[in-house]
Scaffold this motif. Structure first.
Motif, short mmCIF file in Angstrom:
data_model
loop_
_atom_site.label_atom_id
_atom_site.label_comp_id
_atom_site.label_asym_id
_atom_site.label_seq_id
_atom_site.Cartn_x
_atom_site.Cartn_y
_atom_site.Cartn_z
N LYS A 82 0.90 -1.18 -0.11
CA LYS A 82 -0.13 0.05 0.00
C LYS A 82 0.83 1.18 0.06
CE LYS A 82 -0.56 -0.21 4.90
NZ LYS A 82 -1.51 -0.42 6.02
N ASP A 92 -5.68 4.78 1.52
CA ASP A 92 -6.62 4.13 1.74
C ASP A 92 -7.64 4.65 2.41
OD1 ASP A 92 -5.75 2.28 -0.36
OD2 ASP A 92 -5.03 0.97 1.22
N ALA A 128 -12.89 7.01 -1.37
CA ALA A 128 -12.68 5.86 -2.26
C ALA A 128 -12.11 6.67 -3.62
CB ALA A 128 -13.56 4.95 -2.63
N GLU A 129 -12.74 7.52 -4.16
CA GLU A 129 -12.50 7.91 -5.52
C GLU A 129 -11.29 8.54 -5.70
OE1 GLU A 129 -14.50 11.48 -8.52
OE2 GLU A 129 -15.75 10.13 -7.42
N ALA A 177 -8.53 5.87 -5.40
CA ALA A 177 -8.27 5.29 -6.53
C ALA A 177 -7.50 6.03 -7.74
CB ALA A 177 -9.52 4.94 -7.12
N ARG A 230 -3.92 6.17 -6.32
CA ARG A 230 -3.17 4.85 -6.55
C ARG A 230 -2.76 4.63 -7.99
NH1 ARG A 230 -7.15 2.40 -4.65
NH2 ARG A 230 -6.70 2.64 -2.91
N ALA A 231 -3.55 5.15 -8.69
CA ALA A 231 -3.45 4.84 -10.32
C ALA A 231 -2.15 5.70 -10.71
CB ALA A 231 -4.47 5.05 -11.21
N GLU A 253 1.15 4.20 -8.92
CA GLU A 253 1.30 3.06 -9.73
C GLU A 253 1.97 3.28 -11.31
OE1 GLU A 253 1.61 -0.25 -8.64
OE2 GLU A 253 0.90 0.64 -6.61
#
Length: 157
Positions: free
Chosen positions: A55, A79, A83-84, A87, A90-91, A94
């Motif tokens: 994470k 986290d 949530a939106e 996400a 995170r994208a 990554e």
């Protein structure tokens, strides 16, 4: 980010140049290549996000973000964000980790705000410019993301 963008915020341009100079011919600089004293021009506007135990965790969450978003995230996982938003981040992180390349974007959003006592709540449109830079822990693999972000003056959501 295949080429250097035209930054609206000149402090992001200088942060990119600072990061680029520390690569010393490598694709990604190591965290050890950065002395916090040398980073003073950007400190309040920096986040350091660490990939740990599957994470993303904020190791540093600048004071400009605490003030703007009324939330301290140092030591917390992305986290714990809505949530939106989690996400989206995170994208982005990554992509930085997988590509070992910087990511840049300008974005507008409605951010929740309120008084410190919680009696009043409202949303405020803001536009930010942000730069996410890959770092390694020393082995070459990207395990940290250094993020600089600035609110664009006069721009709304």
């Amino acid at each position: 980010m295949s080429q250097r963008p035209e930054f609206q915020e000149k402090r992001l341009e200088s942060l990119y140049a600072f990061w680029d100079a520390r690569r010393n011919g490598r694709p990604v600089p190591a965290r050890a290549d950065f002395d916090p004293i040398d980073m003073r021009p950007w400190l309040g506007h920096l986040m350091l996000v660490d990939w740990a135990d599957g994470k993303w965790v904020y190791r540093l969450y600048g004071t400009a973000f605490v003030e703007a978003f009324r939330r301290e995230m140092t030591g917390k996982s992305i986290d714990e964000l809505p949530a939106e938003q989690a996400a989206l981040l995170r994208a982005e992180y990554e992509t930085v980790r997988a590509s070992a390349a910087p990511q840049w974007r300008t974005y507008s959003a409605q951010f929740d705000h309120g008084t410190l006592d919680g009696r009043q709540q409202w949303q405020l449109g803001q536009t930010w410019e942000r730069l996410a830079l890959p770092l390694s822990a020393g082995g070459g693999e990207v395990s940290l993301v250094l993020v600089g972000a600035y609110r664009i003056a006069g721009a709304g959501g």
